[in-house]
Write an enzyme that holds these catalytic residues in place. Sequence first.
Site, short mmCIF file in Angstrom:
data_model
loop_
_atom_site.label_atom_id
_atom_site.label_comp_id
_atom_site.label_asym_id
_atom_site.label_seq_id
_atom_site.Cartn_x
_atom_site.Cartn_y
_atom_site.Cartn_z
N SER A 290 0.39 -3.70 -1.67
CA SER A 290 1.80 -3.45 -1.42
C SER A 290 2.38 -4.55 -0.53
CB SER A 290 1.98 -2.06 -0.80
OG SER A 290 3.33 -1.71 -0.73
N ASP B 241 2.13 1.47 -6.96
CA ASP B 241 1.69 0.94 -5.67
C ASP B 241 0.22 1.24 -5.44
OD1 ASP B 241 1.24 0.58 -2.86
OD2 ASP B 241 3.42 0.60 -2.59
#
Length: 566
Positions: free
Chosen positions: A272, A414
């Site tokens: 991320s 993610d």
Amino acid sequence: MEYLCRSRPCISAAGRRYLSDSPTPDNLKMHAKTVILNQWRLINQLKTYFSKLTNDKTFEKALNKEFAHFLQKIDPKTYGKDVLRYFTATMGSDTNQNKKQIKGDPEKNIISFPNVFGNMFKDEPKPAPVPVPKWKTVKPIISKESVTSRTSQVLSALALAQSETSTLARIEDLVAHLKQYPEAKHAAVKEGALRLLLRIDKQTKVKPIQCAINEAMALLGAAKPVKGKGIRILSIDGGGTRGILVIEMLRKLEELSGKPVYEMFDLICGVSTGAIIGSLIALKQHTLDEALDVYKTISSQIFTQSALKGTSSLVWSHSYYDTELWETLLKNQWDKTLIETNRNLKCPKYCAVSALVNHSRISAYLFRNYSLPCRVQSQYLGGYDHQVWEAVRASSAAPTYFEEFKIKNMIHQDGGILVNNPTAVAIHEAKLLWPRTPIQCVISFGTGRTVPNPIETTEPTQNNNTSWKHKFLAILDSATDTEGVHTMLSDLLPEGSYFRFNPYLTEMVSMSEINPIKFAQLERDAIMYLRRNEDKFQHAAKKLSETKTVAQKCEEWVNLNRQIYA
């Protein structure tokens, strides 16, 4: 021609007598057929005659246009099947190409005559495209023997290259071949590609050749020896705009070691926001000030969203923020593929973690800028043939923040929903690249935490079950936990080789926070954390700066020459 079509057909005396004697519908229809066929024969003969007289294509097109207008005014329901069959039989090769369009009963189908005579009528609609057979669109499958033969030819040409220009061209051919046929890696290694590349690399000082060799070796799964005493690994957690904390801690390491981040580490792994920071400092090799400016600029552009627009977007596209704008900003920052970053001789190994969500079981996926050695299998799926911006986009596709990211038949979200602390993943990858090299130092950066509140006790009631919301949040918190990995690694890794930095925050800041006041508070929290952990940072910087011993240098020299001259 128009007169022939519009006027009544000429009828002879015999014909008038025939019609007057037997004016039945069948007789009229039969006579009309005879007249039309006679007129068509005359027109066809005129066309052939005029075509012989002149070679002017413009004149021929004009005739075709008139014939098309004439045929369009013939109603098959009036004159029957015979006329239509006769016309389609005498229109030549142009009609034969269009026969497939006539199916079933000719009376129920009207031929598209402008298509028969070509696309000369600009005002007529174009015919529907004919579907292309699958065998013409699918890439032909090359046999294993053909790939092996091509690989041998490319390596033979590289071995025979004399000049620097020719050598560079042959290495580029090898790189292109390995990208087109990844399965050729095994054959190339077996044919001695690594030995040949190492020999050329030792003899040349031309930087373009060295850069091309570096990419070719990355494609072949060969990792050059580490520059330090052992493997040095950097891992960065996810956490949105709280990544500012990581940049401030990296700044402290640079001050203590006197080296930029990309020279301090052999492998950088992020998830991320960690993938974003890692790509900026490792692949683009920005300074920390430049990385911080880019980070703040992108965050302010993305996370500026009205509540009304964000809520409506969340309903329709499952993303609160503008995903298209996010992708555009990423494309503007990164315009290379992951494997191409190896053209920079100082670029460390890099991987970004995402979560594959369209498999039967959610699994981690690694976007690598390297290929694994032959016959070496990772526990994680991954690939190197992606754009850098795609790796960052997939790794940061936080649910409800941005839309899922689809690449081919894979849907990414993610990586933090599965692996929010990628340190263990980074160690696993490092041992695959350098299996005989010990780990020198592992640095793991978190993006902030707060002191947990004491558990509130309540008086026992008849029903002590927790709510569904509480259960869901508890499961989510355990899935994104970062300190569990830290506890495990601190017990398993050698003492003094593992360092985890995760500052305590005055208050927990959301991942999409862009308030300058909150940013300033994060920076103050980072400064306070650095002061309290000064000794720990000094130990980490000292560990990162350890150089190879004389015995290691000798062993490395022997191994290199053995690979070249074996």
